[in-house]
Design a protein around this motif. Structure first.
Motif: not given
Lengths: 742, 742
Positions: B698-700, B721-728, B730-737
């Motif tokens: 989980t990338v916070i 930009r990070l969210r876009r780069a991490l999107r493809p 696998p198994k990475i959940v993206i959490t924006t605080v």
């Protein structure tokens, strides 16, 4: 001084003293002030009191975070929009298979990165910043191109005003030119003092804000910035005029040629300062040689006639000689001085000892400038050339001196080259001043970012855009641009020299009286030119420059205000909290609420302050949805599943499936009256927040990610739309659980 | 049948039988098949075995999820891009203050929603779908406008081919017209059978795919879709021609007028089917009246002369009468039949009993069509009018019959109105067919979405775009568009009637022989026209239609393939898992790894299968960063903080602050060699994933959100930009605080 506190507070400079050099790569992450460091310790103590010990966290870590020297050289490869690139630009393509995972780098992006590498060069490490300095003989052409090339349009601009009064006007050319030479001398001496006092770079912005305060500093910066934009536009306009004087058939293509040159300058400067310099040394030296040859031949020719001026052609008289006319001629001619401040701005770009080298270079430059300016004015007087349509004065002089042979071509080519490249001085300074403004919170922080070629790429791009806009708006005509020009320059000169006067008065070290005198003279003369230009050419275009300065002030002060508000909001606010009961198996019980005061605010500094509720937005009980539920439940925090029913029947069916599954988690179904999904979801989450403002709501969105972007069109955009709609809501954390289709 | 299994498996229809009506609002969330329901139970049992009991979760819930009737009427208000709107479009603005929180609705968006409401009407509840039906006398003009208006260009198109052979050619007009009338009769009778057999709407797509298989069904759909686009383009081109015949000075504005009409149609149809119908009833009836008046006056006039044809003008002969010429004339004239299938397509839009009303309406329509077509052809014969430049045949007939008085104006106005509005028939059917295709996975699912006016808005927009493109590409000329037209229509007719033949053969109920005979006749005749049109006009434009059909097949089959792959990937995959040890205080210990097989895949169906590692990307230890750390730590799962250092000094400084804070969490600092932040972060996270592929990372991301969008420019875009780069990955959940600045 107004902004000292702000700076010390952020602690940009660990030593406490403020550097006037451009900010380094680390400036984008400013350090903490003393008070914030104290606060940080307090916050840390509180954290240690309520959270598990660091060893527990370290033991729990399921990976070894130290991945060795990172990134391993074999894996360095261009990322989309990234700055991480292969060292050898034409080497084998980076091994993608080896990595086992995909970076978002399509074939197109890789090809783009390759082209970029070839055009702009390989990325430079931050440690290379020290070696990117200039020797004096390189700095002279690079930083003087602007000032020296001004003689190509300055004398002509002066004369173009005087001829309006016929030969009676032209007779004033020597006194006016004399005044300008005196001004050059005074301002040059004045800037020598500045370089000595500001060895880290004493641009007008630094000097004025250091000594006069933030608003005068900003006004000086505004003058400088408009000046740089106009330098690019005027130099290119004048350079294109040199070409079209020699080849009149190119005249209709003035605008495309000029824009093309701006694009070239953009690319060249994105490569970084050193390459740009080396590229631009030759034309300046060629221009100096051409001018002195022209003057020497002209004087020799005139000497043969006993220095008898040739008769000027009959001139139509449209204005009488008056104070206003002379003032306009003076301020137009003074544009020959633009760029004289470039060296004092760029002291840190010199090789050590920077200030001494810079000072010597400035002396050389002013000497050359005065000699060339005076020589051209004398030559014009002796030959009786007057400005006119279609051909520049310099071109007429060269025709008279050398006919149409190769020497004429050399003069024109050198003039065009130096003018087209004079714009480069602005490319050295504009981004630097902008980065200083950004460091002081007057400009967006992106202008502090050093690109992978160690150039302030964003500033370079901005300058190119602004200059292209001005150039196109004025059809690339030098005569239309000149009235805008002098105002900004002399505004910056005046404030800078006035700042130096205050500096010497405060300092009163050895020789302070002499220095103060030089600077005071410079300040007064500059102020005279500024007022002269502003008054005499207000309607002709000076108002544009004045409006630009005012807008600049408005925007920069607004940016500063925003950053200050943001800094205040982001300050840590230590507070003591209660330690709750021991966590149980299954979801954590609802924690005791904090005082009513702190509930709604986003100021949790401590894990125990975060009260969780995860809301899983679920559309279907497929693998993507189930994964999101499993993810939410595995966090051991309260979970609520939320389904938006499109009709009552669909809602009932979903409830049925949910019960079949086992009803393991609380589920809420909202039937959307108008078949929308995003709006009811946002409304529901808003209502939840109103019900318990102290909760941190984590909205968990399963999202289907396709391998090809075109396939993404086949799937619902709900997650993206929801993320956008939830973004402005307070205390909502948004978690995307992507599910990748094969 | 190829796609039965796929449908049953998804269980779109709970009863198991497939409805041929357009999908309702709930179709966007398809149900589960029997096998998936069984799997769901198994997955649920497994979940119950390892997770806390439902009561525990329910007790842990810190809120009351039942927020009452939702949304409360007082709070309904327009959301940006949302579909949830105030019921009264001109009522008081929604109470924002009362809500206490902000929806992302700026002043501009609210004004936009208001305009939208006034133009398109208030949102309609899903329950209103039953009342949005048409009576016969309303359905006749709405659904017949296309077919009836075709007589405005059909006879002219036929004659335009025959005159190429001079008066010898014109002599063939009666036999060719007779064949067309016979065709109309046969196809009309044929469609009467279809309506009876498919009371839920028996468009060519449904009939062909039900009886002939999926590819013939798709080919029929392709023919229909191209036909609908061309109907809009041809009708508008012909309607504009009716106007420019009367007012020749408007001729240069043909294209802008036509595009304007398309925009009007778009807006009208977005309002929903009923309003659109009522708006469009009058012109059709006016046109019918005008045609019969024209024919009656013409016949009465001719009766006075003893039905003696007037002499035709001398015609230049450019071709000889031959089979190809007659074939072309026949297929051009057959365009008068386009739109005849509209009623069978739209059976569910009728009031109950739908099929009986639809059948009666079809009979009326075919009767009117034949009478008008035959009447016009006879009138042309009697008056000797021939097609020519600048004025339509109908306009010439009207001039002859009524001079230039108000009756002429009435005829032209009615013709223009019915033609401009005939396009509306396509607006009724195109989105409907598209929604059927979407239901069967042949088109993107967005075309199944019923807008807040209960219209398939996306299909309406697509049709408008396609028609405008074709109209502009062909300069709005009817003659250029006609050759493209017949191919698609008769392709769909042929497949539809052939499907009916198979249908009756399979069914063999009462009267099946008669029905089969009618349909077989229709199929054969339609096939003849299709082949005739395809062969005789291939080079003139029919190839465009054929290419369009082929492309359509390619795209739809590709879409279906993608959806099938997605469905397979999203299927639940039950598996038994081990129950781990009891969770401890502090971060959960690393859980036992699952079998090597399942580690990398995204198939966790159960909270115990998720092994967590939260990575907090932290730039500064300010409140936003500290909140993100607190959020991560409060999840009681392993946490790793990650900082990208811009220089070694900056990295050391950050480490120093971190230690001052107390080093409560594991921290890893990566120094970025080229001052980038996104690329090294992505690389590091990729490397972590490679190290432990079974972990869910989980990338916070702490993200600063400003109140005004322009201020967002002043802050780093790293999170986005990070969210876009991490999107493809696998198994990475993206959490924006998000941290909201005041």
């Amino acid at each position: 001084m107004a902004d000292t506190r702000g700076n010390r507070d952020r602690g940009t400079q660990p030593s406490g003293t403020r550097s006037s050099g451009p900010p380094g790569p680390a400036a984008r992450f400013p350090g903490l002030g003393e008070e914030q460091v104290r606060v940080l310790r307090r916050v840390g103590r509180e954290w240690g009191r309520v959270s598990a010990a660091p060893e527990v966290w370290r033991r729990a870590l399921p990976v070894d975070p130290d991945l060795g020297s990172f990134p391993p050289p074999a894996e360095i490869r261009p990322a989309r929009f990234g700055r991480l690139v292969t060292i050898s630009p034409l080497g084998p393509p980076p091994a993608r298979e080896q990595a086992g995972t995909e970076l978002p780098t399509g074939r197109l992006e890789r090809a783009g990165a390759r082209v970029r590498r070839v055009l702009l060069g390989a990325a430079l490490r931050s440690s290379a910043v020290v070696t990117e300095r200039m020797r004096k003989l390189l700095a002279l052409p690079v930083l003087s191109a602007d000032a020296l090339s001004s003689v190509a349009y300055g004398p002509e601009a002066m004369l173009a005003v005087l001829v309006l009064a016929g030969s009676a006007g032209v007779a004033y050319s020597f006194p006016v030119a004399g005044a300008i030479v005196f001004l050059m001398l005074a301002v040059g001496l004045s800037y020598r003092q500045t370089i000595r006092a500001y060895p880290h770079g004493g641009g007008s912005y630094i000097v004025a804000s250091d000594n006069l305060g933030r608003v005068p500093g900003l006004v000086a910066a505004a003058g400088l910035m408009t000046d740089y934009v106009l330098t690019v536009a005027v130099s290119i306009a004048s350079g294109v005029a040199a070409i079209t004087s020699a080849v009149p058939s190119l005249a209709p293509a003035t605008v495309p040629i000029g824009v093309g040159v701006i694009v070239l300058l953009l690319a060249g400067n994105l490569r970084g300062v050193r390459q740009a310099g080396a590229l631009f040394a030759a034309p300046t030296y060629a221009f100096i040689a051409a001018m002195f040859a022209l003057i020497a031949f002209g004087l020799a020719d005139a000497a043969g006639r006993g220095f008898e001026p040739r008769p000027a052609p009959a001139l139509p008289v449209t204005e009488t000689v008056g104070l206003l006319l002379v003032m306009r001629a003076f301020s137009s001619g003074a544009t020959a001085m633009t760029g004289i401040e470039a060296i004092s701005n760029a002291v840190p770009a010199f090789k050590p000892v920077e200030w001494r080298n810079a000072r010597t270079t400035l002396t050389w430059m002013v000497g050359l400038l005065i000699a060339m300016f005076a020589g051209i004015v004398v030559l014009i007087h002796l030959t009786g050339v007057v400005p006119g349509e279609g051909e520049t004065v310099l071109s007429r002089l060269a025709h008279l001196g050398f006919g149409s042979g190769w020497m004429y071509v050399f003069v024109q080519a050198a003039t065009a080259a130096v003018l087209l490249l004079a714009a480069n001085t602005a490319y050295n300074d504009f981004p630097r001043v902008l980065s200083l403004l950004a460091r002081d919170d007057y400009a967006p922080r992106v202008f502090m970012r050093l690109g992978d070629r160690l150039a302030y790429s964003n500033g370079i791009v901005l300058l190119s855009l602004a200059a292209a806009l001005v150039f196109v708006a004025f059809d690339g005509l030098t005569a239309s641009l000149i009235p805008l020009y002098a105002v900004g320059v002399f505004l910056a000169f005046t404030l800078s020299q006035a700042g130096m006067v205050v500096h010497w008065w405060r300092l009163r070290d050895r020789h302070w009286r002499k220095s103060l005198l030089f600077n005071a003279t410079g300040a007064v003369l500059s102020a005279v030119v500024f007022i002269t230009a502003g008054v005499s050419k207000f309607a002709a275009g000076a108002w544009v420059a004045i409006v630009a300065v005012a807008l600049f002030l408005l925007v920069t002060l607004g940016i500063r205000r925003h950053y200050e508000a943001a800094r205040t909001a982001l300050r840590l606010r230590p507070h003591t909290i209660e330690v709750p009961a021991h966590a149980a198996r299954g979801p954590a019980p609802a924690r005791p609420e904090r005082g009513a005061a702190g509930g709604e605010r986003e100021d949790e500094e401590n894990p125990q302050e975060v009260r969780h509720l995860s809301v899983v937005a679920i559309a279907a009980l497929d693998l993507a949805g189930m994964r999101a539920l499993a993810y939410a439940a595995s966090l051991q925090q309260p979970v609520l599943a939320l389904h938006i029913g499109l009709t009552d029947e669909e809602a009932a069916r979903f409830r049925h499936y949910w019960n079949l599954w086992g009803d393991h988690l609380p589920l809420e179904i909202v039937v959307s009256p108008y078949r929308a999904t995003v709006a009811p979801l946002v409304h529901y989450i808003e209502a939840l927040h109103r019900q318990s403002p102290d909760l941190t709501l984590t909205v968990i969105l399963p999202e289907i990610v396709t391998r090809h972007r075109r396939h993404q069109l086949l799937h619902s955009r709900t997650a993206t739309r929801l993320r956008r709609a939830l973004r402005p809501l307070p205390k909502i954390v948004i978690t995307t659980v992507p599910f990748h289709l094969p």
